[in-house]
Design a protein around this motif. Sequence first.
Motif, PDB file in Angstrom:
ATOM      1  N   ALA A  70       7.200  11.258  -7.229  1.00  0.00           N
ATOM      2  CA  ALA A  70       7.966  11.805  -5.957  1.00  0.00           C
ATOM      3  C   ALA A  70       9.389  10.921  -5.806  1.00  0.00           C
ATOM      4  O   ALA A  70      10.513  11.494  -5.700  1.00  0.00           O
ATOM      5  N   LEU A  71       9.135   9.682  -5.849  1.00  0.00           N
ATOM      6  CA  LEU A  71      10.431   8.836  -5.686  1.00  0.00           C
ATOM      7  C   LEU A  71      11.487   9.061  -6.848  1.00  0.00           C
ATOM      8  O   LEU A  71      12.742   9.063  -6.485  1.00  0.00           O
ATOM      9  N   ALA A  72      10.805   8.942  -8.067  1.00  0.00           N
ATOM     10  CA  ALA A  72      11.709   9.112  -9.170  1.00  0.00           C
ATOM     11  C   ALA A  72      12.569  10.509  -9.174  1.00  0.00           C
ATOM     12  O   ALA A  72      13.795  10.719  -9.474  1.00  0.00           O
ATOM     13  N   ALA A  73      11.817  11.668  -8.690  1.00  0.00           N
ATOM     14  CA  ALA A  73      12.288  12.988  -8.493  1.00  0.00           C
ATOM     15  C   ALA A  73      13.614  12.844  -7.339  1.00  0.00           C
ATOM     16  O   ALA A  73      14.549  13.504  -7.622  1.00  0.00           O
ATOM     17  N   TYR A 107      17.966   2.473  -3.758  1.00  0.00           N
ATOM     18  CA  TYR A 107      16.526   1.781  -4.116  1.00  0.00           C
ATOM     19  C   TYR A 107      15.755   2.769  -3.486  1.00  0.00           C
ATOM     20  O   TYR A 107      15.953   3.495  -2.546  1.00  0.00           O
ATOM     21  N   ARG A 108      14.759   2.853  -4.146  1.00  0.00           N
ATOM     22  CA  ARG A 108      13.224   3.381  -3.764  1.00  0.00           C
ATOM     23  C   ARG A 108      12.178   2.438  -3.940  1.00  0.00           C
ATOM     24  O   ARG A 108      11.759   2.134  -5.105  1.00  0.00           O
ATOM     25  N   TRP A 109      11.428   2.543  -2.892  1.00  0.00           N
ATOM     26  CA  TRP A 109      10.579   1.287  -2.753  1.00  0.00           C
ATOM     27  C   TRP A 109       9.040   2.151  -2.765  1.00  0.00           C
ATOM     28  O   TRP A 109       8.959   2.651  -1.537  1.00  0.00           O
ATOM     29  N   ALA A 110       8.209   1.973  -3.613  1.00  0.00           N
ATOM     30  CA  ALA A 110       6.993   2.522  -3.520  1.00  0.00           C
ATOM     31  C   ALA A 110       6.140   1.597  -2.674  1.00  0.00           C
ATOM     32  O   ALA A 110       4.774   2.307  -2.259  1.00  0.00           O
ATOM     33  N   GLY A 111       6.102   0.441  -2.595  1.00  0.00           N
ATOM     34  CA  GLY A 111       5.473  -0.444  -1.681  1.00  0.00           C
ATOM     35  C   GLY A 111       3.909  -0.603  -2.205  1.00  0.00           C
ATOM     36  O   GLY A 111       3.201  -0.492  -1.478  1.00  0.00           O
ATOM     37  N   SER A 122       7.431  -3.517  -2.794  1.00  0.00           N
ATOM     38  CA  SER A 122       8.102  -3.708  -1.686  1.00  0.00           C
ATOM     39  C   SER A 122       9.184  -4.744  -2.170  1.00  0.00           C
ATOM     40  O   SER A 122       9.234  -5.631  -3.030  1.00  0.00           O
ATOM     41  N   PRO A 123      10.323  -4.713  -1.045  1.00  0.00           N
ATOM     42  CA  PRO A 123      11.598  -5.815  -1.387  1.00  0.00           C
ATOM     43  C   PRO A 123      11.146  -7.014  -1.582  1.00  0.00           C
ATOM     44  O   PRO A 123      11.576  -8.116  -2.380  1.00  0.00           O
TER      45      PRO A 123
END
Lengths: 300, 606
Positions: free
Chosen positions: A53-56, A41-45, A11-12
């Motif tokens: 999925a976020l990378a894609a 930004y993509r946060w996987a948390g 998370s941020p």
Amino acid sequence: MPVVGYLCPESPELFASRLKAFHEGLGEIGFVEGRNVAIDYRWAGGQYARLPALAADLVARNVDVVVAPGGAQVALAAKATSTTKTIVFEMGGDPVQLGVVDSLSRPGGNITGVSSLSVDVSPKRLELMHELLPFAAKLAVVANPTSPTANSQLQKLGSAAETLGISLQVLNASTENEFEPIFSAIAQESSAGLVVTSDPYFAFRSGQLARLAMNYRVPAITQSRDFPDSGGLMSYGGDFAQSHRRAGIYAGRILKGEKPFDLPVQLVTKVELVINLKAAKLLGREISPSLVSGADEVIE
Amino acid sequence: MESVGGRPEQVPLQIWYCKVRNVQWTGSAGMIVRERFRGLFKKYLLVLFLAVTIPLAINGVIEAWFGYRDQRARLDQFLGLQATSAAAEIHDFIYGITNQLGWLVQLPWTDEPDERRRTEALRLFRQAPAIVSLTLIDNKGLERLYVSRIGLNRIEGRTDRSADPAIIGARSTRIWFSDVSYNRGSEPHLTVTVVGNRPSVGAVIAEVNLKLIWDVISAIKVGKTGLAFVLDRPGRLIAHPDISLVLRGSEEATSKPFRTIRDAIGPAGAGFATSQDVDGYAIAAGAAPVQGLDWTVLVEQPLSEAYAPIYAALWRTATLLAVSTMFAALLAYALAHRMTEPIRLLEKGTERIGAGSFDYRISIQTGDEFEHLANSFNKMAEGLALAQQHQERIAKLKRFLAPEVADLVDRAGDDSVLDGRRTEVVVVFCDLRGFTEFSAEVAPEEVISLLSEYYDALGRVITRFAATLISFSGDGLMVLVNAPVPVEEPTLRAVDLASAMQKSVQELIAGWRSRGYRVGFGVGLASGSATVGRIGYENRFDYTAIGPVVNLAARLCASAQDREILLNAEAAEGVRNKRPLEELGDRQIKGFGDAIPVFRMSLKTS
């Protein structure tokens, strides 16, 4: 305006200090977010399973470079998604061994980045713990079974334990919920101290680990200086501020048009030892003068 | 007889005057003159321009050349200094480490484990981040302590290291450096061994990560954008501000361009060289060796920056040269104009004077030879004007005076001799007998032709005797002797004149007679007092004589037969005993009351 895709496993809030270092690195090349560069930004948390999925998602967006900081899992997730999009990673393990790059000097493909020596120095943490507790016959080790570096670390730790003449109590944790049982298990098994393997999931939860360690009065050592900073005993690992800053520099250089295969993987050779003497006092442990003199930072 | 030749100095003037007129009249000649002057302007312009520009250009080139040399020398000095200073910093970096290592080889070893040395070694890690690992060897060559940042430490390992090249190498030199090796093909590492001042203190071997020279090398700035880098003996890149190049330093492709720069310079300190950097940009580079190591520190500066002062100086010189050239061109133009303008004025003046404007004056106030020349021309024009006036006057006088007499009158400078006065004169009249009848029968062309021959013959005689021709009309002619210019023995001259006339004309008449023309020729001659002077109007003047003697001479002529010369008594008295005369006695003459004595002189037929 060029766009940086930032794939973050956490998370941020947890990533704030790393992100700051990354911005410093970008700034060295002349990029300032919002002024001449945008960051998506993509946060996987903390849910590492979401990373692919976020990378894609990021790759599908028209970003100019994907930055994958915070560990081998992030780098591998990004690498698996695209073979054309340039990826800059930041991790702690050996990128060659993990199959992220072909060689350090010629990474090959669309990926390059920065690696700290955190994973390599896991046995060193065992040595430090042994030095602190020279008469302990058994030390506990905790690993994250989902981490790609877990096996190699455990292997090295095993041989190091053999050299040092001690036995290991290997424990696994891959979620926060598993933290507390570990410490109760250590207390039950009478292991004198805990060595936390290098793993981003652990590193980002240094505060939690420090609290538990002090609650269970377990002398522990982790990779991140966040641990002693939060009241834990010791840390030995790579300087994350430096590695994230250099990742920022590489991202900036790629935005300036340099090619990833011209940028060798950088190793952050600085490894820092931080000791919290306050925690040692609370634990009732005496830290030898030679150990203190070798520390890069001592918290009193 | 007085000499009546023209003044000698007038002749060249006259000739020159004719030449000038020729030039002016001939169109093509005039063009040539103008062309030549235009060419002169061009020549002056070129010569003056070159006279200023060539020294300027030579000066500019010499200045540029010396400036270039000075600047090169300065650049050489600058790069040499930068390289030396950078080499000193690299030296300090390495020897800073060896100095610190020296503290680990101060005390003799014992057989006991030495905790203090371990503490010192760990402290050294903190102080020297470039040191990756340390190995302490005792006096027997046994490894007593190994500490590493990454790997596990070994305490009292006691393996025999005496055969280690690092130990052997350091024995003679106290400080020994290995060749640079690239850890995992990427990070340059150096092994350093330091032995103590005596064998009992053993030795220390340190593994040094040279990547950390980056802090030193990246802080070195050469000029504005120049940089420094370090090559080891084989020419591999050890240090460079761009760390990614260093991490590939073991690759031939990475190090080759840098080696090329080193080779371009040759032996370190041999002055700077120009070469190309990794990206192919031209650079100036200098080199210096690192003392104690077989390394070379090179400093490079983009050529554009290194030569900027040279380019600036060249540009300045070129600009100055261009401005000076322009100035020289203007100056040359002005000077050439100033020099050819008087020539143009002279040309124009001579043309005008040549065209007859003798009152034209060339105005040149240059205070030099041109002004003198102009003044000479003006004087010449003045002379020409005088000469022309003289010519005109002579031309006028010649109409009634013999040329010599006319010159004489002209030489007298005034016309007072032509003023009216009373004087003794001899008047001669002559005409053809039977010519009026003859002219009525013959074609006019024939008449005029005959008259031409006739006057031609008479004219020659009159000229010969320097007599004054008063008038002629038809076949008659009046001549005056002793006026306007008095002569010696005027009567004798007049009588001889008349005889010569008779003789010449009679020769003509002989010819005419053979062609069938029957004409005769008679002469009347009278001596006496008459009024003489110039009469006429505007430019038409005649010189004439008025008085009875004129009438008498005309009458005598009228009564003279062919081949006869009739004289009055006074004339006869004048030539008595000098010329054979025949007294004809008194004769009644028209217009004269009494008969008067008449004398005759006949032409000898022989």
